[in-house]
Design a protein around this motif. Sequence first.
Motif, short mmCIF file in Angstrom:
data_model
loop_
_atom_site.label_atom_id
_atom_site.label_comp_id
_atom_site.label_asym_id
_atom_site.label_seq_id
_atom_site.Cartn_x
_atom_site.Cartn_y
_atom_site.Cartn_z
N VAL A 8 67.99 -18.71 50.85
CA VAL A 8 67.81 -18.37 52.34
C VAL A 8 68.77 -17.68 52.83
N LEU A 9 70.12 -18.16 52.91
CA LEU A 9 71.02 -17.37 53.52
C LEU A 9 71.42 -15.69 53.17
N HIS A 10 70.97 -15.79 51.95
CA HIS A 10 70.93 -14.15 51.34
C HIS A 10 69.87 -13.23 51.96
N LEU A 11 68.59 -14.05 52.10
CA LEU A 11 67.64 -13.45 52.81
C LEU A 11 67.82 -13.17 54.19
N ILE A 12 68.53 -13.93 54.92
CA ILE A 12 68.86 -13.88 56.44
C ILE A 12 69.96 -12.59 56.39
N LEU A 13 70.78 -12.50 55.45
CA LEU A 13 71.71 -11.62 55.30
C LEU A 13 70.92 -10.24 55.15
N LEU A 14 70.03 -10.27 54.27
CA LEU A 14 69.47 -8.70 54.04
C LEU A 14 68.85 -8.52 55.22
N VAL A 15 67.99 -9.44 55.80
CA VAL A 15 67.43 -8.93 57.23
C VAL A 15 68.45 -8.41 58.30
N LEU A 16 69.62 -9.19 58.35
CA LEU A 16 70.49 -8.73 59.19
C LEU A 16 71.22 -7.16 58.93
N TYR A 17 71.55 -7.14 57.67
CA TYR A 17 72.18 -5.76 57.38
C TYR A 17 70.95 -4.75 57.56
N VAL A 18 69.92 -4.76 57.05
CA VAL A 18 68.76 -3.87 57.32
C VAL A 18 68.77 -3.65 58.96
N LEU A 19 68.45 -4.69 59.59
CA LEU A 19 68.41 -4.46 61.25
C LEU A 19 69.55 -3.88 61.76
N LEU A 43 74.55 -5.13 49.43
CA LEU A 43 74.41 -4.87 47.83
C LEU A 43 75.82 -5.12 47.23
N LEU A 44 76.85 -4.65 48.14
CA LEU A 44 78.10 -4.73 47.31
C LEU A 44 78.70 -5.92 47.47
N PHE A 45 78.48 -6.98 48.61
CA PHE A 45 79.13 -8.07 48.54
C PHE A 45 78.12 -9.16 48.17
N LEU A 46 77.26 -9.04 47.12
CA LEU A 46 76.36 -9.92 46.51
C LEU A 46 77.57 -10.82 45.57
N PRO A 47 77.12 -12.07 45.43
CA PRO A 47 78.10 -12.78 44.38
C PRO A 47 78.36 -12.19 43.08
N ILE A 48 79.37 -12.47 42.46
CA ILE A 48 79.79 -11.56 41.29
C ILE A 48 78.76 -12.00 40.33
N THR A 49 78.20 -13.35 40.10
CA THR A 49 77.36 -13.90 39.03
C THR A 49 76.02 -13.59 39.34
N THR A 50 75.68 -12.85 40.38
CA THR A 50 74.47 -12.39 40.59
C THR A 50 73.82 -11.60 39.28
N PRO A 51 72.66 -12.14 38.65
CA PRO A 51 71.87 -11.20 37.47
C PRO A 51 71.71 -10.03 37.72
N ILE A 52 71.87 -9.17 36.70
CA ILE A 52 71.71 -7.79 36.68
C ILE A 52 70.22 -7.56 37.25
N VAL A 53 69.27 -8.31 36.73
CA VAL A 53 67.84 -7.97 36.91
C VAL A 53 67.58 -8.26 38.54
N VAL A 54 68.41 -9.24 39.16
CA VAL A 54 68.20 -9.57 40.55
C VAL A 54 68.73 -8.28 41.35
N GLN A 55 69.98 -7.93 40.93
CA GLN A 55 70.84 -6.78 41.62
C GLN A 55 69.79 -5.72 41.62
N LEU A 56 69.24 -5.11 40.54
CA LEU A 56 68.43 -4.09 40.42
C LEU A 56 67.16 -4.20 41.40
N LEU A 57 66.39 -5.48 41.28
CA LEU A 57 65.47 -5.63 42.23
C LEU A 57 65.78 -5.43 43.81
#
Length: 175
Positions: A8-19, A43-57
């Motif tokens: 939920v936090l990352h979804l909020i951050l996504l909307v915030l960065y885009v807006l 994108l660059l500040f995602l957690p280091i352990t984020t899976p590659i597939v999630v990063q690409l998506l």
Amino acid sequence: MREAGGLVLHLILLVLYVLLHVLVASKLVLFDLGWCFFYLGFLLFLPITTPIVVQLLLGFTVGITMDIFYDTGGVHAAAAVLVMYLRPWVLRLLTPRDGYDAADAVNVHLMGWQWFLVYLILLVSIHHLAFFLLELGSFQIIGVTLIKVVVSTLFTGITLLIVQMLFFPSRRSKR
């Protein structure tokens, strides 16, 4: 339960960065040579352990969202996916001697200035080089394109560094 809160936090951050990018950063242009691609921060500040597939998506999602707003035909998406594809390699290249902790994040306070600046400049310049070359579609005016890459990399890098300094915690959270 903790992962749902992180999502939920990352979804909020996504909307915030885009807006913030669409409403504010897209209006900031330096001498018609430098643009601030603020959305890269998400994108660059995602957690280091984020899976590659999630990063690409996520890279594709953020990039195509920017393409929809700016009618750029996939240029943002292609550059963002390239950066997300190369991010794990850059993280591996910059791995500290003791390795990353499971709780580590891309944070200037935790990883140090040298690590953070190399990470940021490397990935932002790759994004900008891909973006401007795809936007141009040829190598005809490569000099101006390279100037745009350098100025935009500095502009975006300084902006994202300010965001890190102001909004990211200086200490590792206790879990």
